[in-house]
Design a protein around this motif. Structure first.
Motif, mmCIF file in Angstrom:
data_model
loop_
_atom_site.group_PDB
_atom_site.id
_atom_site.type_symbol
_atom_site.label_atom_id
_atom_site.label_comp_id
_atom_site.label_asym_id
_atom_site.label_seq_id
_atom_site.Cartn_x
_atom_site.Cartn_y
_atom_site.Cartn_z
ATOM 1 N N UNK A 109 18.022 -14.136 66.226
ATOM 2 C CA UNK A 109 18.176 -12.798 66.158
ATOM 3 C C UNK A 109 17.521 -12.388 67.525
ATOM 4 N N UNK A 110 16.579 -12.853 67.871
ATOM 5 C CA UNK A 110 15.901 -12.592 69.381
ATOM 6 C C UNK A 110 16.665 -12.487 70.654
ATOM 7 N N UNK A 111 17.357 -13.929 70.427
ATOM 8 C CA UNK A 111 18.388 -14.335 71.423
ATOM 9 C C UNK A 111 19.692 -13.348 71.438
ATOM 10 N N UNK A 112 19.963 -13.075 70.274
ATOM 11 C CA UNK A 112 21.145 -12.024 70.050
ATOM 12 C C UNK A 112 20.693 -10.809 70.714
ATOM 13 N N UNK A 113 19.536 -10.188 70.332
ATOM 14 C CA UNK A 113 19.195 -8.815 70.934
ATOM 15 C C UNK A 113 19.322 -8.936 72.424
ATOM 16 N N UNK A 114 18.469 -10.057 73.116
ATOM 17 C CA UNK A 114 18.583 -9.855 74.409
ATOM 18 C C UNK A 114 19.749 -10.271 75.098
ATOM 19 N N UNK A 115 20.742 -10.827 74.386
ATOM 20 C CA UNK A 115 22.349 -11.082 74.807
ATOM 21 C C UNK A 115 22.747 -9.824 74.921
ATOM 22 N N UNK A 116 22.457 -9.045 73.845
ATOM 23 C CA UNK A 116 23.321 -7.673 73.742
ATOM 24 C C UNK A 116 22.910 -6.640 74.930
ATOM 25 N N UNK A 117 21.650 -6.895 75.106
ATOM 26 C CA UNK A 117 20.869 -5.947 76.192
ATOM 27 C C UNK A 117 21.620 -6.425 77.590
ATOM 28 N N UNK A 118 21.271 -7.715 77.758
ATOM 29 C CA UNK A 118 21.518 -8.128 79.267
ATOM 30 C C UNK A 118 23.214 -8.054 79.349
ATOM 31 N N UNK A 119 23.724 -8.315 78.488
ATOM 32 C CA UNK A 119 25.495 -8.019 78.683
ATOM 33 C C UNK A 119 25.848 -6.549 78.531
ATOM 34 N N UNK A 120 25.183 -5.795 78.097
ATOM 35 C CA UNK A 120 25.605 -4.394 77.748
ATOM 36 C C UNK A 120 26.711 -4.490 76.776
ATOM 37 N N UNK A 121 26.591 -5.175 75.625
ATOM 38 C CA UNK A 121 27.482 -5.037 74.640
ATOM 39 C C UNK A 121 27.098 -4.630 73.297
ATOM 40 N N UNK A 122 27.766 -4.037 72.605
ATOM 41 C CA UNK A 122 27.333 -3.567 71.253
ATOM 42 C C UNK A 122 27.607 -4.209 69.825
ATOM 43 N N UNK A 123 28.318 -5.537 70.407
ATOM 44 C CA UNK A 123 28.448 -6.444 69.260
ATOM 45 C C UNK A 123 28.818 -7.684 69.739
ATOM 46 N N UNK A 124 28.364 -8.779 69.068
ATOM 47 C CA UNK A 124 28.523 -10.251 69.386
ATOM 48 C C UNK A 124 29.502 -10.869 68.375
ATOM 49 N N UNK A 125 30.371 -11.799 68.724
ATOM 50 C CA UNK A 125 30.940 -12.264 67.629
ATOM 51 C C UNK A 125 30.246 -13.690 67.313
ATOM 52 N N UNK A 126 30.478 -14.309 66.188
ATOM 53 C CA UNK A 126 29.912 -15.459 65.787
ATOM 54 C C UNK A 126 30.911 -16.549 65.507
ATOM 55 N N UNK A 127 30.821 -17.558 66.226
ATOM 56 C CA UNK A 127 31.992 -18.654 66.090
ATOM 57 C C UNK A 127 31.412 -19.915 65.730
ATOM 58 N N UNK A 128 32.137 -20.551 64.794
ATOM 59 C CA UNK A 128 31.683 -21.990 64.352
ATOM 60 C C UNK A 128 32.869 -22.535 64.768
ATOM 61 N N UNK A 129 32.542 -23.369 65.987
ATOM 62 C CA UNK A 129 33.567 -24.290 66.717
ATOM 63 C C UNK A 129 34.149 -23.311 67.471
ATOM 64 N N UNK A 130 35.496 -23.236 67.275
ATOM 65 C CA UNK A 130 36.317 -22.147 67.825
ATOM 66 C C UNK A 130 36.901 -20.989 66.706
ATOM 67 N N UNK A 131 36.296 -21.219 65.436
ATOM 68 C CA UNK A 131 36.733 -20.305 64.409
ATOM 69 C C UNK A 131 35.785 -19.077 64.469
ATOM 70 N N UNK A 132 36.329 -17.911 64.381
ATOM 71 C CA UNK A 132 35.482 -16.752 64.047
ATOM 72 C C UNK A 132 35.062 -16.534 62.853
ATOM 73 N N UNK A 133 33.724 -16.541 62.461
ATOM 74 C CA UNK A 133 33.132 -16.456 61.036
ATOM 75 C C UNK A 133 32.330 -15.432 60.883
ATOM 76 N N UNK A 134 32.195 -14.502 61.923
ATOM 77 C CA UNK A 134 31.406 -13.169 61.831
ATOM 78 C C UNK A 134 31.052 -12.558 62.701
ATOM 79 N N UNK A 135 30.521 -11.263 62.844
ATOM 80 C CA UNK A 135 30.298 -10.276 63.763
ATOM 81 C C UNK A 135 28.853 -9.765 63.641
ATOM 82 N N UNK A 136 28.004 -9.420 64.616
ATOM 83 C CA UNK A 136 26.702 -8.660 64.595
ATOM 84 C C UNK A 136 26.576 -7.726 65.498
ATOM 85 N N UNK A 137 26.562 -6.462 65.001
ATOM 86 C CA UNK A 137 26.359 -5.257 66.116
ATOM 87 C C UNK A 137 24.894 -4.975 66.202
ATOM 88 N N UNK A 138 24.866 -4.064 67.215
ATOM 89 C CA UNK A 138 23.381 -3.778 67.420
ATOM 90 C C UNK A 138 22.748 -2.741 66.384
#
Length: 165
Positions: A109-138
């Motif tokens: 989660x710490x890496x995700x929070x850092x990524x959101x802040x550094x990329x200035x995004x409100x959500x990241x998508x969780x991929x397992x291989x090339x398959x979309x399996x989830x989303x995490x928002x701020x």
């Protein structure tokens, strides 16, 4: 805590060939601010947000006037908003943000929070291989943080006789 523990697995998504109007309808219906955009094979190709839609209209509405010394002023052409059906009929792929920010299910989660802040995004998508399996928002991260913070207010026993110290 890792992405798998925090992600929303019921991800509302939209096809890249769908219209902007269809995207807006999904955003409104599900009270969300962004959608992953997938191609015909279900691969993540981008994201579209309410901000993207607003930006599209504003860019089309702005009329910039120049003189010999450069830009002199900007006028907003309100007729763009009256002709919104034409813009809303455009395919999502014409205005989506490409290269959505992604993480794996095992990303901390710490890496995700850092990524959101550094990329200035409100959500990241969780991929397992090339398959979309989830989303995490701020908001998901903030809710998790708040749920793990002790209440700083003293209990009645700590505040002494009479309640307030």
């Amino acid at each position: 805590m890792i992405a798998r523990d925090l992600m929303t697995t019921r991800v509302i998504q939209i096809q890249s060939t769908a219209t902007i109007a269809e995207a807006v309808t999904l955003l409104k219906r599900h009270t969300i601010s962004g959608l992953p955009v997938v191609d015909a094979k279900g691969r993540l190709v981008g994201a579209i947000t309410g901000g993207d839609v607003l930006r599209l209209f504003q860019q089309r509405a702005q009329k910039v006037y120049y003189s010999l010394i450069g830009q002199t002023h900007v006028i907003i052409d309100e007729s763009v908003y009256q002709d919104r059906d034409q813009l809303l009929s455009l395919p999502v792929q014409k205005m989506m943000s490409r290269g959505a920010v992604t993480v794996s299910p095992d990303t901390p989660v710490g890496e995700i929070a850092d990524l959101m802040l550094s990329q200035n995004v409100r959500r990241v998508f969780v991929l397992e291989g090339s398959r979309l399996v989830g989303v995490i928002t701020r908001n998901d991260i903030v809710r998790w943080l708040v749920s793990h913070v002790d209440d700083p207010r003293p209990t009645p026993a700590e505040s002494g006789p009479g309640g307030d110290a």
